[in-house]
Design a protein around this motif. Structure first.
Motif, PDB file in Angstrom:
ATOM      1  N   VAL A   1       1.806   4.081  -9.785  1.00 29.97           N
ATOM      2  CA  VAL A   1       1.787   5.700  -9.707  1.00 29.97           C
ATOM      3  C   VAL A   1       1.129   6.057  -9.062  1.00 29.97           C
ATOM      4  O   VAL A   1       1.401   7.233  -9.478  1.00 29.97           O
ATOM      5  CB  VAL A   1       0.159   5.463 -11.632  1.00 29.97           C
ATOM      6  N   GLN A   2       0.701   5.889  -8.457  1.00 32.09           N
ATOM      7  CA  GLN A   2       0.051   6.399  -6.777  1.00 32.09           C
ATOM      8  C   GLN A   2       0.975   4.799  -5.721  1.00 32.09           C
ATOM      9  O   GLN A   2       0.219   4.173  -5.641  1.00 32.09           O
ATOM     10  CB  GLN A   2      -1.391   6.544  -7.325  1.00 32.09           C
ATOM     11  N   HIS A   3       0.510   6.018  -4.785  1.00 32.58           N
ATOM     12  CA  HIS A   3       1.030   5.551  -3.465  1.00 32.58           C
ATOM     13  C   HIS A   3       0.640   6.293  -2.417  1.00 32.58           C
ATOM     14  O   HIS A   3       0.830   7.530  -2.074  1.00 32.58           O
ATOM     15  CB  HIS A   3       2.458   5.116  -3.710  1.00 32.58           C
ATOM     16  N   GLU A   4      -0.327   6.080  -0.445  1.00 36.18           N
ATOM     17  CA  GLU A   4      -0.350   6.671  -0.318  1.00 36.18           C
ATOM     18  C   GLU A   4      -0.274   5.466   0.813  1.00 36.18           C
ATOM     19  O   GLU A   4      -0.545   4.440   1.017  1.00 36.18           O
ATOM     20  CB  GLU A   4      -2.013   6.157  -0.050  1.00 36.18           C
ATOM     21  N   SER A   5       0.553   6.316   2.241  1.00 36.05           N
ATOM     22  CA  SER A   5       1.101   5.851   3.383  1.00 36.05           C
ATOM     23  C   SER A   5       0.976   7.032   4.225  1.00 36.05           C
ATOM     24  O   SER A   5       1.682   7.691   3.845  1.00 36.05           O
ATOM     25  CB  SER A   5       2.328   4.833   2.920  1.00 36.05           C
ATOM     26  N   ASP A   6       0.894   6.661   5.439  1.00 34.63           N
ATOM     27  CA  ASP A   6       0.990   7.451   6.308  1.00 34.63           C
ATOM     28  C   ASP A   6       0.667   9.487   6.330  1.00 34.63           C
ATOM     29  O   ASP A   6       1.138  10.059   6.620  1.00 34.63           O
ATOM     30  CB  ASP A   6       2.447   7.581   6.611  1.00 34.63           C
TER      31      ASP A   6
ATOM     32  N   ASP B   1       1.963  -1.474   4.593  1.00 34.37           N
ATOM     33  CA  ASP B   1       2.657  -0.369   4.651  1.00 34.37           C
ATOM     34  C   ASP B   1       1.849   0.659   4.071  1.00 34.37           C
ATOM     35  O   ASP B   1       2.084   2.165   3.987  1.00 34.37           O
ATOM     36  CB  ASP B   1       3.613  -0.651   4.057  1.00 34.37           C
ATOM     37  N   GLY B   2       0.160   0.561   2.670  1.00 39.10           N
ATOM     38  CA  GLY B   2      -0.377   1.547   2.776  1.00 39.10           C
ATOM     39  C   GLY B   2      -0.737   0.647   1.981  1.00 39.10           C
ATOM     40  O   GLY B   2      -1.363  -0.165   1.260  1.00 39.10           O
ATOM     41  N   VAL B   3      -1.035   1.692   0.406  1.00 40.82           N
ATOM     42  CA  VAL B   3      -1.972   1.821  -0.856  1.00 40.82           C
ATOM     43  C   VAL B   3      -1.157   1.821  -1.964  1.00 40.82           C
ATOM     44  O   VAL B   3      -0.428   2.905  -1.964  1.00 40.82           O
ATOM     45  CB  VAL B   3      -2.816   2.505  -1.132  1.00 40.82           C
ATOM     46  N   PHE B   4      -1.216   0.938  -2.903  1.00 38.26           N
ATOM     47  CA  PHE B   4      -0.414   0.728  -4.156  1.00 38.26           C
ATOM     48  C   PHE B   4      -0.981   0.595  -5.627  1.00 38.26           C
ATOM     49  O   PHE B   4      -1.489  -0.605  -5.227  1.00 38.26           O
ATOM     50  CB  PHE B   4       1.254   0.100  -3.442  1.00 38.26           C
ATOM     51  N   TRP B   5      -1.379   1.838  -6.373  1.00 33.96           N
ATOM     52  CA  TRP B   5      -2.200   1.312  -7.574  1.00 33.96           C
ATOM     53  C   TRP B   5      -0.920   1.331  -8.474  1.00 33.96           C
ATOM     54  O   TRP B   5       0.012   2.325  -9.011  1.00 33.96           O
ATOM     55  CB  TRP B   5      -2.131   2.597  -8.092  1.00 33.96           C
ATOM     56  N   PHE B   6      -0.601  -0.031  -9.083  1.00 33.01           N
ATOM     57  CA  PHE B   6      -0.363  -0.215 -10.409  1.00 33.01           C
ATOM     58  C   PHE B   6      -0.094  -0.324 -11.787  1.00 33.01           C
ATOM     59  O   PHE B   6      -1.560  -0.790 -11.925  1.00 33.01           O
ATOM     60  CB  PHE B   6       1.188  -1.893  -9.967  1.00 33.01           C
ATOM     61  N   SER B   7      -0.301   0.270 -12.395  1.00 32.98           N
ATOM     62  CA  SER B   7      -0.779   0.405 -13.873  1.00 32.98           C
ATOM     63  C   SER B   7      -0.521  -0.063 -14.666  1.00 32.98           C
ATOM     64  O   SER B   7       0.581  -1.435 -15.206  1.00 32.98           O
ATOM     65  CB  SER B   7      -0.996   2.025 -14.385  1.00 32.98           C
ATOM     66  N   ILE B   8      -1.870  -0.972 -15.818  1.00 33.81           N
ATOM     67  CA  ILE B   8      -1.253  -2.146 -16.426  1.00 33.81           C
ATOM     68  C   ILE B   8      -0.349  -1.648 -17.401  1.00 33.81           C
ATOM     69  O   ILE B   8       0.254  -2.339 -18.175  1.00 33.81           O
ATOM     70  CB  ILE B   8      -2.680  -3.077 -16.671  1.00 33.81           C
ATOM     71  N   ASP B   9      -0.335  -0.554 -18.260  1.00 33.83           N
ATOM     72  CA  ASP B   9       0.043  -0.102 -19.479  1.00 33.83           C
ATOM     73  C   ASP B   9       0.933   0.136 -18.895  1.00 33.83           C
ATOM     74  O   ASP B   9       2.107   1.579 -19.634  1.00 33.83           O
ATOM     75  CB  ASP B   9      -0.794   0.858 -20.117  1.00 33.83           C
ATOM     76  N   HIS B  10       1.389   0.956 -17.674  1.00 38.50           N
ATOM     77  CA  HIS B  10       2.908   1.851 -17.134  1.00 38.50           C
ATOM     78  C   HIS B  10       3.861   0.283 -16.472  1.00 38.50           C
ATOM     79  O   HIS B  10       3.695   0.975 -15.233  1.00 38.50           O
ATOM     80  CB  HIS B  10       2.666   2.724 -16.394  1.00 38.50           C
ATOM     81  N   PRO B  11       4.726  -0.027 -16.865  1.00 41.53           N
ATOM     82  CA  PRO B  11       5.043  -1.177 -16.058  1.00 41.53           C
ATOM     83  C   PRO B  11       5.979  -0.691 -14.791  1.00 41.53           C
ATOM     84  O   PRO B  11       6.562   0.430 -15.897  1.00 41.53           O
ATOM     85  CB  PRO B  11       5.170  -2.418 -16.605  1.00 41.53           C
ATOM     86  N   GLY B  12       6.503  -0.609 -13.793  1.00 38.92           N
ATOM     87  CA  GLY B  12       7.662  -0.445 -13.126  1.00 38.92           C
ATOM     88  C   GLY B  12       7.322   0.573 -11.869  1.00 38.92           C
ATOM     89  O   GLY B  12       6.352  -0.534 -11.150  1.00 38.92           O
TER      90      GLY B  12
END
Length: 117
Positions: free
Chosen positions: A100-105, A86-97
């Motif tokens: 911090v960036q997502h690319e799709s379509d 569904d895309g590329v997701f970047w989850f920060s180790i220092d900012h859980p939740g």
């Protein structure tokens, strides 16, 4: 917590949006969302923590995970990068939740700031 986001398309910025979580409890929170250029058009709904967590549940067979450095408006971050169907997701180790960036379509969503209310 209030999260400011930038949405971008192939031709450049599409606008800034805000997600605000409030009235939290053990089950979830109320999520208000709006575009910065139309702050009166707030969409509000109740979300559960399980529901939000499911947005980051990816099929292990079709997902690759790596640890990468990512330069963002939040600073230089160490992130877990998930390449998914569904895309590329970047989850920060220092900012859980949320990522911090997502690319799709052809669209990119980037967190600009996080305010703890």
């Amino acid at each position: 917590m209030t999260v400011h986001l930038l949405l971008e398309g192939p031709d450049g910025p599409l606008g800034e949006h805000v997600n605000r979580f409030h009235d939290t409890d053990d089950e979830g929170a109320t999520l208000d969302r709006w575009a910065v250029d139309d702050p009166k058009a707030i969409v509000s709904n109740r979300v559960t923590w399980v529901e939000l967590q499911s947005h980051a549940a990816f099929d292990a067979e079709t997902t690759s995970v790596s640890t990468v450095a990512l330069s963002t408006p939040l600073g230089d971050l160490t992130c877990r990068r998930y390449d998914t169907a569904d895309g590329v997701f970047w989850f920060s180790i220092d900012h859980p939740g949320m990522p911090v960036q997502h690319e799709s379509d052809g669209l990119r969503t980037t967190v600009l700031s996080i305010e703890r209310d």
